[in-house]
Design a protein around this motif. Structure first.
Motif, PDB file in Angstrom:
ATOM      1  N   HIS A 194      -0.885 -16.360 -12.618  1.00 56.23           N
ATOM      2  CA  HIS A 194      -0.417 -16.754 -13.941  1.00 56.23           C
ATOM      3  C   HIS A 194      -1.514 -16.448 -14.944  1.00 56.23           C
ATOM      4  O   HIS A 194      -2.681 -16.327 -14.573  1.00 56.23           O
ATOM      5  CB  HIS A 194      -0.064 -18.242 -13.961  1.00 56.23           C
ATOM      6  N   GLU A 232      10.850  -7.985 -12.811  1.00 62.26           N
ATOM      7  CA  GLU A 232      11.118  -9.195 -13.602  1.00 62.26           C
ATOM      8  C   GLU A 232      10.528 -10.429 -12.911  1.00 62.26           C
ATOM      9  O   GLU A 232      10.436 -10.501 -11.699  1.00 62.26           O
ATOM     10  CB  GLU A 232      12.629  -9.392 -13.762  1.00 62.26           C
ATOM     11  N   ASN A 233      10.149 -11.413 -13.735  1.00 64.14           N
ATOM     12  CA  ASN A 233       9.556 -12.673 -13.283  1.00 64.14           C
ATOM     13  C   ASN A 233       8.123 -12.517 -12.793  1.00 64.14           C
ATOM     14  O   ASN A 233       7.556 -13.465 -12.242  1.00 64.14           O
ATOM     15  CB  ASN A 233      10.391 -13.358 -12.189  1.00 64.14           C
ATOM     16  N   CYS A 234       7.547 -11.337 -12.977  1.00 62.12           N
ATOM     17  CA  CYS A 234       6.124 -11.171 -12.699  1.00 62.12           C
ATOM     18  C   CYS A 234       5.366 -11.500 -13.992  1.00 62.12           C
ATOM     19  O   CYS A 234       5.686 -10.963 -15.049  1.00 62.12           O
ATOM     20  CB  CYS A 234       5.814  -9.749 -12.257  1.00 62.12           C
ATOM     21  N   PRO A 235       4.359 -12.377 -13.939  1.00 65.28           N
ATOM     22  CA  PRO A 235       3.632 -12.760 -15.151  1.00 65.28           C
ATOM     23  C   PRO A 235       2.897 -11.584 -15.806  1.00 65.28           C
ATOM     24  O   PRO A 235       2.677 -11.592 -17.012  1.00 65.28           O
ATOM     25  CB  PRO A 235       2.652 -13.825 -14.665  1.00 65.28           C
ATOM     26  N   ALA A 262       5.528  -9.857 -17.820  1.00 62.62           N
ATOM     27  CA  ALA A 262       5.879 -10.719 -18.943  1.00 62.62           C
ATOM     28  C   ALA A 262       4.857 -10.602 -20.067  1.00 62.62           C
ATOM     29  O   ALA A 262       5.216 -10.566 -21.259  1.00 62.62           O
ATOM     30  CB  ALA A 262       5.990 -12.171 -18.478  1.00 62.62           C
ATOM     31  N   TYR A 303       7.148 -19.431  -7.716  1.00 66.51           N
ATOM     32  CA  TYR A 303       6.997 -20.744  -8.341  1.00 66.51           C
ATOM     33  C   TYR A 303       8.350 -21.459  -8.441  1.00 66.51           C
ATOM     34  O   TYR A 303       8.457 -22.657  -8.155  1.00 66.51           O
ATOM     35  CB  TYR A 303       6.371 -20.592  -9.724  1.00 66.51           C
ATOM     36  N   LYS A 304       9.393 -20.730  -8.833  1.00 68.52           N
ATOM     37  CA  LYS A 304      10.735 -21.329  -8.914  1.00 68.52           C
ATOM     38  C   LYS A 304      11.209 -21.796  -7.542  1.00 68.52           C
ATOM     39  O   LYS A 304      11.772 -22.884  -7.395  1.00 68.52           O
ATOM     40  CB  LYS A 304      11.729 -20.314  -9.479  1.00 68.52           C
ATOM     41  N   SER A 343       5.266 -13.627  -8.481  1.00 60.25           N
ATOM     42  CA  SER A 343       4.773 -14.989  -8.679  1.00 60.25           C
ATOM     43  C   SER A 343       5.785 -15.895  -9.367  1.00 60.25           C
ATOM     44  O   SER A 343       5.924 -17.071  -9.004  1.00 60.25           O
ATOM     45  CB  SER A 343       3.471 -14.953  -9.483  1.00 60.25           C
ATOM     46  N   GLY A 344       6.490 -15.375 -10.380  1.00 57.44           N
ATOM     47  CA  GLY A 344       7.477 -16.204 -11.077  1.00 57.44           C
ATOM     48  C   GLY A 344       8.556 -16.716 -10.145  1.00 57.44           C
ATOM     49  O   GLY A 344       8.954 -17.890 -10.213  1.00 57.44           O
ATOM     50  N   ASN A 345       9.033 -15.857  -9.257  1.00 60.29           N
ATOM     51  CA  ASN A 345      10.053 -16.278  -8.291  1.00 60.29           C
ATOM     52  C   ASN A 345       9.494 -17.251  -7.274  1.00 60.29           C
ATOM     53  O   ASN A 345      10.166 -18.200  -6.857  1.00 60.29           O
ATOM     54  CB  ASN A 345      10.630 -15.056  -7.571  1.00 60.29           C
ATOM     55  N   ASP A 405       7.057 -12.444  -2.698  1.00 60.83           N
ATOM     56  CA  ASP A 405       7.897 -12.287  -3.887  1.00 60.83           C
ATOM     57  C   ASP A 405       6.950 -12.157  -5.070  1.00 60.83           C
ATOM     58  O   ASP A 405       5.729 -12.298  -4.922  1.00 60.83           O
ATOM     59  CB  ASP A 405       8.807 -13.513  -4.046  1.00 60.83           C
TER      60      ASP A 405
END
Length: 289
Positions: free
Chosen positions: A147, A185-188, A191, A132-133, A128-130, A126
């Motif tokens: 990150h 989305e949710n990729c650092p 972002a 981590y969640k 990275s943001g996803n 996935d």
């Protein structure tokens, strides 16, 4: 079907050369043993023993079956041993960024799978943001995630540099509104592109969102977009763009780190972590892939 119990009795008779001695060896009566040999002969449709006053000898069919009987008992024993070893089979749930799974498989994960045959390694990919969640929600035992800030509750593996890249001798980067290919989305990385984009910079038109680095590279190579590409993926069909010169958001250096679920750590997860750390140089090293 040849039953293991009958084959064990047959081997005892073949090795003893005498029904009485074989019966004592396997703790059965001679009449029970004779009945087992009869059942085995009926199963194969062949006479297996020649009986005389001196004892028993094997027929040609008996000799053939004896070879198979030894192999079948050996396989049976091996299967039971393997199942006993794996009866408390452990599962490790690992999350890896989609764009780096090939590097981690080639550098250390395949080695872990080959070595620890009684551990099931479940790998999910996935952004990275996803990841981590999902780690916080208990879906993973450990993850590797990217990150732009030093990991507060993780362990730094190495730094990863990204550059703005366009097609060599291409025109996409010269357009007034710059076409981009970005991670989803949710990729650092994505972002940071939007976080550092200022009004004084050229407007952005995102034409492609994908977790696939190969897709990003192909969009760049075909002069459709520019994209933030990891340094090790940049090839001779690309050119690096200076963000100041081309009015692009500056990309920070990203940290690739290990994050753990403290409630699910075992000796096996520690062995996997040790293996990943041992391969840090290979993972960080630049090579096409």
């Amino acid at each position: 079907m040849l039953k293991i119990e009958l084959l064990e009795s047959f081997i005892a008779v073949a090795e003893s050369g005498n029904l009485s001695k074989a019966a004592d060896k396997i703790c059965r009566t001679q009449s029970a043993l004779s009945l087992q040999i009869k059942k085995l002969e009926e199963s194969v449709g062949q006479e297996l023993l020649i009986r005389d006053n001196k004892g028993v000898t094997l027929t040609e069919s008996g000799e053939t079956l004896l070879n198979y009987a030894y192999k079948m008992l050996q396989l049976n024993s091996q299967a039971l041993d393997d199942l006993k070893e794996c009866q408390n089979r452990e599962i490790i749930r690992l999350g890896v960024p989609t764009d780096y799974i090939k590097r981690y498989l080639g550098s250390c994960l395949l080695e872990f799978i080959r070595e620890f045959t009684c551990i099931e390694l479940v790998i999910d990919t996935d952004v990275s943001g996803n990841l981590y969640k999902r780690l916080q929600q208990g879906e993973f035992d450990l993850i590797v995630a990217t990150h732009w800030q030093p990991p507060a509750n993780g362990e730094l593996l190495f730094e990863r540099k990204f550059h703005w890249v366009a097609a060599k001798e291409g025109n996409a980067h010269k357009r007034e509104t710059i076409p981009m290919a970005l991670y989803p989305e949710n990729c650092p990385i994505r972002a940071q592109v939007f976080a550092n984009h200022q009004l004084t910079m050229r407007p952005i038109n995102v034409l492609l969102s994908t977790p696939s680095p190969q897709a990003l590279c192909m969009a760049v190579e075909n002069d459709l977009t520019i994209a933030p590409i990891a340094e090790f993926r940049i090839n001779d069909r690309m050119q690096i763009l200076d963000p100041v010169e081309h009015q692009l958001p500056v990309l920070p250096v990203f940290n690739e780190s290990l994050y753990l679920n403290p409630d699910t750590q075992t000796d096996a997860t520690q062995q996997l972590i040790t293996l990943i750390k041992a391969n840090v140089n290979n993972l960080a090293e630049s090579y096409p892939g």
